[in-house]
Write a protein that holds these residues in place. Structure first.
Motif, PDB file in Angstrom:
ATOM      1  N   THR A  14      23.076 -43.228 -18.854  1.00  0.00           N
ATOM      2  CA  THR A  14      23.588 -43.911 -20.041  1.00  0.00           C
ATOM      3  C   THR A  14      22.645 -43.566 -21.179  1.00  0.00           C
ATOM      4  OG1 THR A  14      24.460 -45.722 -18.707  1.00  0.00           O
ATOM      5  CG2 THR A  14      24.253 -46.106 -21.075  1.00  0.00           C
ATOM      6  N   TYR A  31      21.772 -44.093 -25.202  1.00  0.00           N
ATOM      7  CA  TYR A  31      21.957 -44.922 -26.396  1.00  0.00           C
ATOM      8  C   TYR A  31      21.264 -44.210 -27.553  1.00  0.00           C
ATOM      9  CZ  TYR A  31      22.788 -48.757 -23.039  1.00  0.00           C
ATOM     10  OH  TYR A  31      23.248 -49.558 -22.021  1.00  0.00           O
ATOM     11  N   VAL A  53      26.980 -44.870 -27.711  1.00  0.00           N
ATOM     12  CA  VAL A  53      26.760 -45.107 -26.286  1.00  0.00           C
ATOM     13  C   VAL A  53      27.545 -44.047 -25.528  1.00  0.00           C
ATOM     14  CG1 VAL A  53      26.990 -46.754 -24.382  1.00  0.00           C
ATOM     15  CG2 VAL A  53      26.573 -47.588 -26.711  1.00  0.00           C
ATOM     16  N   HIS A  77      28.197 -42.588 -21.531  1.00  0.00           N
ATOM     17  CA  HIS A  77      28.051 -42.685 -20.076  1.00  0.00           C
ATOM     18  C   HIS A  77      28.362 -41.309 -19.504  1.00  0.00           C
ATOM     19  CE1 HIS A  77      27.638 -47.064 -19.673  1.00  0.00           C
ATOM     20  NE2 HIS A  77      28.383 -47.098 -20.769  1.00  0.00           N
ATOM     21  N   GLN A 127      31.497 -52.833 -23.148  1.00  0.00           N
ATOM     22  CA  GLN A 127      30.618 -52.769 -24.317  1.00  0.00           C
ATOM     23  C   GLN A 127      29.610 -53.910 -24.310  1.00  0.00           C
ATOM     24  OE1 GLN A 127      33.716 -52.807 -27.253  1.00  0.00           O
ATOM     25  NE2 GLN A 127      33.659 -50.582 -27.521  1.00  0.00           N
ATOM     26  N   ASP A 138      26.946 -53.027 -21.898  1.00  0.00           N
ATOM     27  CA  ASP A 138      26.081 -51.983 -22.450  1.00  0.00           C
ATOM     28  C   ASP A 138      25.098 -52.549 -23.465  1.00  0.00           C
ATOM     29  OD1 ASP A 138      27.172 -49.926 -20.936  1.00  0.00           O
ATOM     30  OD2 ASP A 138      28.609 -49.351 -22.497  1.00  0.00           O
TER      31      ASP A 138
END
Length: 161
Positions: A67, A69, A82, A84, A129, A132
């Motif tokens: 992941t 960011y 974001v 993945h 979301q 996350d």
């Protein structure tokens, strides 16, 4: 309301638009069980965290999950990207040492918080979301040892594909 406050806190950290590719400056790792570990890589050039990468090595038999960011997108203050991704099992040793490997995009989105003053509309987050953002807040609030990624060595079994 809780989701809005979390999103506002995280997006507030993303208000500086300066961003460029940079090597990871900090890392830490933690074990989940005998074969599964999490690795957290950060880019912090002194003005705050710009990027975070969370790598799960996949345990004994699963492909690694990543992941990413990005907190400071060029020309987009208050925006967080974001992403993945998933990799191949044989690339786990590369990923856990902060190096790049081919990754397949699973899901990607951006969150943007408008700062237009009182009465501004907040974000509505779906369940993925919200998770996350929660995970990002935990990573940002966690320990970031003052060490380069060269000192963040992989743990045991993930070195074997």
């Amino acid at each position: 309301m809780y989701q809005l406050l979390i999103a506002a806190a995280v997006l507030g950290l993303a208000s500086d638009p300066s961003h460029a590719a940079a090597p990871w400056t900090h890392c830490r790792s933690e074990g989940e069980d005998a074969t599964s570990h999490h690795y957290y890589f950060f880019v912090d050039r002194g003005a705050g965290i710009e990027r975070v990468r969370w790598v799960w090595n996949g345990g004994c038999c699963n492909p690694p999950k990543v992941t990413d960011y990005t907190l400071r997108l060029p020309g987009q203050p208050g925006t967080i990207q974001v992403r993945h991704l998933t990799g191949e099992r044989e690339d786990a040793p590369t990923l856990v040492t902060s190096a790049n490997a081919p990754l397949a995009l699973v899901r990607e989105y951006t969150l943007t918080l408008s700062r237009t003053g009182p009465g501004a509309q907040g974000l509505t987050l779906d369940a993925h979301q919200a998770t996350d953002v929660y995970n990002l807040l935990n990573l940002l609030g966690g320990e970031r040892p003052e060490q380069s990624t060269e000192d963040c060595q992989p743990m045991g079994s993930e070195l074997q594909p």
